[in-house]
Design an enzyme around this catalytic site. Sequence first.
Site, PDB file in Angstrom:
ATOM      1  N   LEU A 242       0.837  -1.198   0.000  1.00 13.83           N
ATOM      2  CA  LEU A 242       0.000   0.000   0.000  1.00 13.83           C
ATOM      3  C   LEU A 242       0.870   1.246   0.000  1.00 13.83           C
ATOM      4  CD1 LEU A 242      -2.763   1.361   0.155  1.00 13.83           C
ATOM      5  CD2 LEU A 242      -2.624   1.175   2.644  1.00 13.83           C
ATOM      6  N   TYR A 243       1.983   1.201   0.730  1.00 17.32           N
ATOM      7  CA  TYR A 243       2.907   2.340   0.734  1.00 17.32           C
ATOM      8  C   TYR A 243       3.335   2.675  -0.689  1.00 17.32           C
ATOM      9  CZ  TYR A 243       7.325   4.855   1.196  1.00 17.32           C
ATOM     10  OH  TYR A 243       8.345   5.768   1.067  1.00 17.32           O
ATOM     11  N   ALA A 244       3.739   1.647  -1.439  1.00 13.82           N
ATOM     12  CA  ALA A 244       4.158   1.848  -2.827  1.00 13.82           C
ATOM     13  C   ALA A 244       3.014   2.414  -3.665  1.00 13.82           C
ATOM     14  CB  ALA A 244       4.648   0.532  -3.416  1.00 13.82           C
TER      15      ALA A 244
END
Length: 431
Positions: A242-244
């Site tokens: 999700l960060y990416a």
Amino acid sequence: MKHIDSAPSTPGKFKEKSPYNRLRIHSSLAKLTFWSFIFLGLIFVFFFRSPSSSSPVISDLSRRSLRTSSYGGPNFEKRVRASSKIRSSNGISVLVTGAAGFVGTHVSAALKRRGDGVLGLDNFNDYYDPTLKRARQALLERTGVYIVEGDINDIALLKKLFEIVPFTHVMHLAAQAGVRYAMENPSSYVHSNIAGLVSLLEVCKSANPQPSIVWASSSSVYGLNTKVPFSERDRTDNPASLYAATKKAGEEIAHTYNHIYGLSLTGLRFFTVYGPWGRPDMAYFFFSRDILKGKSIPIFEAANHGTVARDFTYIDDIVKGCLGALDTAEKSTGSGGKKKGPAQLRVYNLGNTSPVPVSDLVSILERLLKVKAKRMVMKLPRNGDVQFTHANISLAQRELGYKPTTDLQTGLKKFVRWYLSYYGNGKKSSQ
């Protein structure tokens, strides 16, 4: 209960007037009044409770975004102007978001050293130990950099800062970092990395003059790509975390604001940054802590005993890349929220272009700490981590003059020296 059964469907019309009906109405009104007061009380507690409360709800909100401290008044504006004052003939004035963070602290200090005006903005959230952020803040204050305690989603605060100082540049480093934490608190990534970026760009588009913006993307956008080294021309539509995904979304948002409003935007894809004053959630940092404490450390391996490697990049090299991006950023072309002409839009890899297996990182730490690590080999979990990262930095070399000079052995030696000085030999907690 016959009187209830005989009640018609039309409210207010009853076949007989019973004393029980009046009692029921009075009882209902009493309950309604009671629960109304309870509901209003909850609203009051939630919205107006003292910031010092230690409630889990407030704690979770503060992790995502601390409430903005009070601001305004002559003293506040005086500190903002003094910190932002340019002291060199060709200097720039820079708003650095995430200034109490790892990269933000180093970039702010470097800008101040060369005579630029620098104002920091940070919400000091508790994703990791806030006392480390406060120590960085104290370090910057000694150099003349003032950090405003506030959130990038506070548009009123951002507008106020731009009213006080007509910043020429913004170095946007505020973000919710970390790949694995997204599985615990996904909303914090949307709040900081997407909503926060939009809030900042909304204010920048309307500023007069519009600032040039350099911001931190991430090497994580390359996701599950198998072609190495990673190039800016490669596809970035298969994120592994999700960060990416939020960083990839940021790049698309940057394109939109560049296209519509003429904002000059430069994204920097950082590759595994390490060094003194680093983040405790990074492997090199907590490996050092756990090795000194005699705890086991996890060494991940990919399928079929595949090597997990990272393109570790020393903080001083990253700072040079950030300054190079600021110095080569062209002016935004919009005015009053309207685009007047084509504006610069760039993205660069900032890495060391020499991946090192994580097992080799541990060996170097063992030698520097003079302690044997208790290695625990584990299968690489499916929590957003990827097997390897490797940067192609030819574009940054050519256009920014970016040239990393610090190998992992040298960089870790500097980190360990700082770590032992700051925490002691594992006696002082680094949590």
